[in-house]
Design a protein around this motif. Sequence first.
Motif, PDB file in Angstrom:
ATOM      1  N   SER A  36       0.814  -1.215   0.000  1.00 23.47           N
ATOM      2  CA  SER A  36       0.000   0.000   0.000  1.00 23.47           C
ATOM      3  C   SER A  36       0.846   1.262   0.000  1.00 23.47           C
ATOM      4  O   SER A  36       0.530   2.232  -0.694  1.00 23.47           O
ATOM      5  N   ASN A  78      -3.813  -0.899  -6.570  1.00 26.91           N
ATOM      6  CA  ASN A  78      -4.732  -0.333  -5.580  1.00 26.91           C
ATOM      7  C   ASN A  78      -5.826  -1.346  -5.228  1.00 26.91           C
ATOM      8  O   ASN A  78      -6.177  -1.519  -4.050  1.00 26.91           O
ATOM      9  N   GLY A 137      -4.122  -4.124  -3.109  1.00 25.47           N
ATOM     10  CA  GLY A 137      -3.740  -3.646  -1.788  1.00 25.47           C
ATOM     11  C   GLY A 137      -4.917  -3.522  -0.848  1.00 25.47           C
ATOM     12  O   GLY A 137      -4.862  -3.977   0.312  1.00 25.47           O
ATOM     13  N   TRP A 178      -6.184  -5.514   2.751  1.00 28.76           N
ATOM     14  CA  TRP A 178      -6.614  -4.913   4.019  1.00 28.76           C
ATOM     15  C   TRP A 178      -7.976  -5.442   4.447  1.00 28.76           C
ATOM     16  O   TRP A 178      -8.174  -5.757   5.627  1.00 28.76           O
ATOM     17  N   GLN A 192     -10.211   4.084  -0.583  1.00 27.49           N
ATOM     18  CA  GLN A 192      -9.953   3.385  -1.840  1.00 27.49           C
ATOM     19  C   GLN A 192     -10.689   4.040  -3.002  1.00 27.49           C
ATOM     20  O   GLN A 192     -10.120   4.230  -4.080  1.00 27.49           O
TER      21      GLN A 192
END
Length: 225
Positions: A88, A125, A128, A132, A205
């Motif tokens: 990230s 993106n 990543g 999470w 995001q």
Amino acid sequence: MSSDGRPALPAWRRTTADERRWPVALAILAAAGFQLSLPDDVVLGSRWLMPLVEVAVLAVLVVANPGRFEREPGWRRTTSLALTALVSVANGAAVVRLVRHLLEGWGADDPGTLLATGGAIWATNVIGFALWYWQFDRGGPSARARGDRTVPDFLFPQMQSRDIDPEWEPTFVDYLYVSFTNATAFSPTDTMPLSRWAKLTMLVQSAVSLAVVALVVARAVNVLR
């Protein structure tokens, strides 16, 4: 039905087999590959640095436990979170540098590189944030397998009906799908965030994805004209 005649708990609410590691490992390798494809203008230091560090950390985790995410000791959980943070942070730095360069007119002479760079950052993106979501929903993969927490952070459609397969439980692919749809629609689609951290993470995001897509597409349209 359980032995006493009551409806059995769905798989996501009871103890089940631990999740396999290979889908997560493949996603991290893909993220490292996307980062490796970026031009030197938008990366931290050398474009080889962060991908090599990520692959090295992943190799440590795979060697320590190659099969499933069994009950993880503290160091493995910490290392796994650190690996997600590396992905990230590297991508966040690339986003900031790309936006700055676009505002300065970067990419005017090579729209192909511009689009490829934006696409690689956008795809990283997605990976990543999927990591999470997967790392923290109901305490992470090991806690979910043990059924430690019955209150979810993400409400998947399969959780809302007993008519759907009772053996279903979320795995990394489901979180990758959530991340992808959030990055394309800029909002939740069929899976709802329930906890505040989940809502805020999806908000971040969407903001990152919107910035990358809007600026890259706008710049490419100007160049092609």
